[in-house]
Design a protein around this motif. Structure first.
Motif, PDB file in Angstrom:
ATOM      1  N   ARG A   1     -11.892  -0.069  -2.552  1.00  0.00           N
ATOM      2  CA  ARG A   1     -12.546   0.860  -1.624  1.00  0.00           C
ATOM      3  C   ARG A   1     -11.992   0.749  -0.216  1.00  0.00           C
ATOM      4  O   ARG A   1     -11.972   1.714   0.535  1.00  0.00           O
ATOM      5  N   PHE A   2     -11.516  -0.448   0.168  1.00  0.00           N
ATOM      6  CA  PHE A   2     -11.011  -0.627   1.523  1.00  0.00           C
ATOM      7  C   PHE A   2      -9.746   0.194   1.755  1.00  0.00           C
ATOM      8  O   PHE A   2      -9.535   0.749   2.830  1.00  0.00           O
ATOM      9  N   GLY A   3      -8.882   0.266   0.754  1.00  0.00           N
ATOM     10  CA  GLY A   3      -7.690   1.099   0.863  1.00  0.00           C
ATOM     11  C   GLY A   3      -8.046   2.568   0.986  1.00  0.00           C
ATOM     12  O   GLY A   3      -7.387   3.322   1.706  1.00  0.00           O
ATOM     13  N   LEU A   4      -9.096   2.969   0.293  1.00  0.00           N
ATOM     14  CA  LEU A   4      -9.560   4.351   0.380  1.00  0.00           C
ATOM     15  C   LEU A   4     -10.126   4.641   1.767  1.00  0.00           C
ATOM     16  O   LEU A   4      -9.842   5.682   2.360  1.00  0.00           O
ATOM     17  N   TRP A   5     -10.907   3.701   2.298  1.00  0.00           N
ATOM     18  CA  TRP A   5     -11.434   3.873   3.649  1.00  0.00           C
ATOM     19  C   TRP A   5     -10.291   4.034   4.653  1.00  0.00           C
ATOM     20  O   TRP A   5     -10.335   4.904   5.527  1.00  0.00           O
ATOM     21  N   ALA A   6      -9.283   3.168   4.532  1.00  0.00           N
ATOM     22  CA  ALA A   6      -8.146   3.219   5.452  1.00  0.00           C
ATOM     23  C   ALA A   6      -7.441   4.560   5.363  1.00  0.00           C
ATOM     24  O   ALA A   6      -7.038   5.146   6.372  1.00  0.00           O
ATOM     25  N   SER A   7      -7.297   5.075   4.147  1.00  0.00           N
ATOM     26  CA  SER A   7      -6.649   6.371   3.955  1.00  0.00           C
ATOM     27  C   SER A   7      -7.452   7.486   4.609  1.00  0.00           C
ATOM     28  O   SER A   7      -6.887   8.400   5.211  1.00  0.00           O
ATOM     29  N   MET A   8      -8.781   7.417   4.500  1.00  0.00           N
ATOM     30  CA  MET A   8      -9.628   8.457   5.090  1.00  0.00           C
ATOM     31  C   MET A   8      -9.527   8.444   6.615  1.00  0.00           C
ATOM     32  O   MET A   8      -9.608   9.492   7.252  1.00  0.00           O
TER      33      MET A   8
ATOM     34  N   TYR B   1      -0.982  -0.654   8.819  1.00  0.00           N
ATOM     35  CA  TYR B   1      -0.102  -1.627   8.171  1.00  0.00           C
ATOM     36  C   TYR B   1       0.230  -2.798   9.100  1.00  0.00           C
ATOM     37  O   TYR B   1       0.235  -3.958   8.671  1.00  0.00           O
ATOM     38  N   THR B   2       0.500  -2.500  10.352  1.00  0.00           N
ATOM     39  CA  THR B   2       0.851  -3.565  11.304  1.00  0.00           C
ATOM     40  C   THR B   2      -0.304  -4.550  11.492  1.00  0.00           C
ATOM     41  O   THR B   2      -0.086  -5.758  11.629  1.00  0.00           O
ATOM     42  N   GLN B   3      -1.532  -4.026  11.472  1.00  0.00           N
ATOM     43  CA  GLN B   3      -2.720  -4.858  11.702  1.00  0.00           C
ATOM     44  C   GLN B   3      -3.458  -5.181  10.400  1.00  0.00           C
ATOM     45  O   GLN B   3      -4.645  -5.520  10.423  1.00  0.00           O
ATOM     46  N   GLN B   4      -2.768  -5.099   9.283  1.00  0.00           N
ATOM     47  CA  GLN B   4      -3.434  -5.246   7.976  1.00  0.00           C
ATOM     48  C   GLN B   4      -4.254  -6.533   7.870  1.00  0.00           C
ATOM     49  O   GLN B   4      -5.423  -6.513   7.474  1.00  0.00           O
ATOM     50  N   LYS B   5      -3.670  -7.665   8.203  1.00  0.00           N
ATOM     51  CA  LYS B   5      -4.379  -8.935   8.087  1.00  0.00           C
ATOM     52  C   LYS B   5      -5.608  -8.968   8.989  1.00  0.00           C
ATOM     53  O   LYS B   5      -6.655  -9.518   8.616  1.00  0.00           O
ATOM     54  N   GLU B   6      -5.483  -8.378  10.181  1.00  0.00           N
ATOM     55  CA  GLU B   6      -6.581  -8.419  11.149  1.00  0.00           C
ATOM     56  C   GLU B   6      -7.760  -7.554  10.696  1.00  0.00           C
ATOM     57  O   GLU B   6      -8.911  -7.997  10.768  1.00  0.00           O
ATOM     58  N   TRP B   7      -7.490  -6.308  10.248  1.00  0.00           N
ATOM     59  CA  TRP B   7      -8.626  -5.453   9.909  1.00  0.00           C
ATOM     60  C   TRP B   7      -9.268  -5.827   8.575  1.00  0.00           C
ATOM     61  O   TRP B   7     -10.470  -5.621   8.374  1.00  0.00           O
TER      62      TRP B   7
ATOM     63  N   VAL C   1       9.837   9.512  -2.452  1.00  0.00           N
ATOM     64  CA  VAL C   1       8.373   9.458  -2.502  1.00  0.00           C
ATOM     65  C   VAL C   1       7.986   7.993  -2.601  1.00  0.00           C
ATOM     66  O   VAL C   1       8.471   7.271  -3.479  1.00  0.00           O
ATOM     67  N   GLU C   2       7.136   7.548  -1.689  1.00  0.00           N
ATOM     68  CA  GLU C   2       6.655   6.165  -1.746  1.00  0.00           C
ATOM     69  C   GLU C   2       5.204   6.151  -2.197  1.00  0.00           C
ATOM     70  O   GLU C   2       4.360   6.855  -1.649  1.00  0.00           O
ATOM     71  N   TYR C   3       4.922   5.347  -3.213  1.00  0.00           N
ATOM     72  CA  TYR C   3       3.547   5.077  -3.618  1.00  0.00           C
ATOM     73  C   TYR C   3       3.167   3.727  -3.027  1.00  0.00           C
ATOM     74  O   TYR C   3       3.824   2.705  -3.296  1.00  0.00           O
ATOM     75  N   ALA C   4       2.110   3.707  -2.224  1.00  0.00           N
ATOM     76  CA  ALA C   4       1.740   2.473  -1.529  1.00  0.00           C
ATOM     77  C   ALA C   4       0.240   2.417  -1.290  1.00  0.00           C
ATOM     78  O   ALA C   4      -0.451   3.436  -1.306  1.00  0.00           O
ATOM     79  N   SER C   5      -0.247   1.200  -1.075  1.00  0.00           N
ATOM     80  CA  SER C   5      -1.655   0.980  -0.766  1.00  0.00           C
ATOM     81  C   SER C   5      -1.793   0.301   0.585  1.00  0.00           C
ATOM     82  O   SER C   5      -1.037  -0.631   0.897  1.00  0.00           O
TER      83      SER C   5
END
Length: 222
Positions: free
Chosen positions: A107-114, A132-138, A65-69
Motif C-alpha cells: 500500500r505504501f508504494g500505491l500511496w507514493a504513486s498517488m 526515490y531520493t528520500q526513500q529510506k527517510e519517508w 519502458v521501466e516497471y518499478a516500485s
C-alpha cells in the motif's frame, strides 16, 4: 538482487479494508478499501483514466519502458544513478522515449504513486525523483502514520496544496484503477521483478548503466 513479485500478478490481492491512507486531524482522507484479487477482476476495471508518464519523443528509434516500485530499493538505486545518466544522454535530446510504469508491492508504494501523480504529468518525474531520493527517510520504520505524513510533506515541498493532496489521496476509484492497470500491464509484459526494462519490446532485468548504454547504442545504430 532485484525485488521479486512473489505472489504473481494473477494472485495479487489488497484485501478489502487493508488499504488505508493513515494520518491525523480533520483533513485525514477516508479509508480506501481495495480488493481486486485476480487478473480477471483487474481486466474488468476501467483504467482509461490512467495516464502514461513518459519522457522524450514518442517516435524515437528506441523505446524504454521501466516497471518499478517506489518501495523497491533497487529501483531507488536505478533512479538515483543510471536514470539520471539516461535522461541527460538520451532523453533530454529526444534520442530515446522513456515510459515509467508502476508496480505495487504494498500500500505504501500505491500511496507514493498517488502523490507523484497528483498533478498529472506536470510534476510527476520531479516528485518521483524526490520519493526515490528520500526513500529510506519517508519509509522510516514502516509505521503507516509516519509514512503518510512523510509523503504528504514531500508533496507539499513539490508544490502540491493541502486540498489537492486531499483530493488525490481520497480518490478510491483512482486507487482501484491504478492497481488494475498495474496488473494488466505486468501480466501482458510478464513482469515478475523490479526494476524490469522493456527495450523495443524485449524484456531485460536490472543492469548497470554501462550495459544499458550498449543496448541503446546498438539499437540506435540499427
Amino acid at each position: 538482487m532485484k525485488r521479486m513479485i512473489i505472489a504473481g500478478v494473477s494472485s495479487l490481492a489488497f484485501a478489502a479494508g487493508a488499504f488505508f491512507w493513515m494520518g491525523s486531524g480533520p483533513s485525514t482522507p477516508p479509508a480506501l478499501p481495495f480488493g481486486a484479487a485476480s487478473a480477471q477482476e483487474a481486466a474488468e476495471v476501467d483504467t482509461s483514466s490512467i495516464v502514461e508518464m513518459s519522457l522524450g519523443q514518442k517516435d524515437s528509434k528506441v523505446s524504454i519502458v521501466e516497471y518499478a516500485s517506489f518501495t523497491c530499493p533497487h529501483c531507488a538505486n536505478f533512479h538515483k544513478g543510471p536514470f539520471k545518466k539516461l535522461k541527460a544522454e538520451y532523453l533530454d535530446n529526444d534520442k530515446v522515449h522513456f515510459t515509467y510504469r508502476d508496480v505495487y508491492f504494498d500500500r505504501f508504494g500505491l500511496w507514493a504513486s498517488m502523490v507523484a501523480r497528483c498533478d498529472g504529468e506536470k510534476r510527476f518525474f520531479g516528485i518521483s525523483d524526490m520519493i526515490y531520493t528520500q526513500q529510506k527517510e519517508w519509509i522510516g520504520n514502516g509505521d503507516p502514520v509516519e509514512i503518510s505524513k512523510n509523503l504528504r510533506k514531500i508533496g507539499k515541498i513539490a508544490g502540491l496544496g493541502e486540498d489537492q493532496l486531499e483530493a488525490c489521496l481520497s480518490d478510491t476509484d483512482k486507487a482501484k484503477a491504478l492497481v488494475a492497470w498495474y496488473q494488466q500491464n505486468a501480466a501482458r509484459d510478464d513482469v515478475t521483478s523490479t526494476p524490469t526494462l522493456i527495450i523495443n519490446g524485449k524484456k531485460y532485468s536490472n543492469m548497470s548503466y554501462a550495459d544499458l548504454k550498449v543496448i541503446i547504442d546498438e539499437k540506435l545504430a540499427e
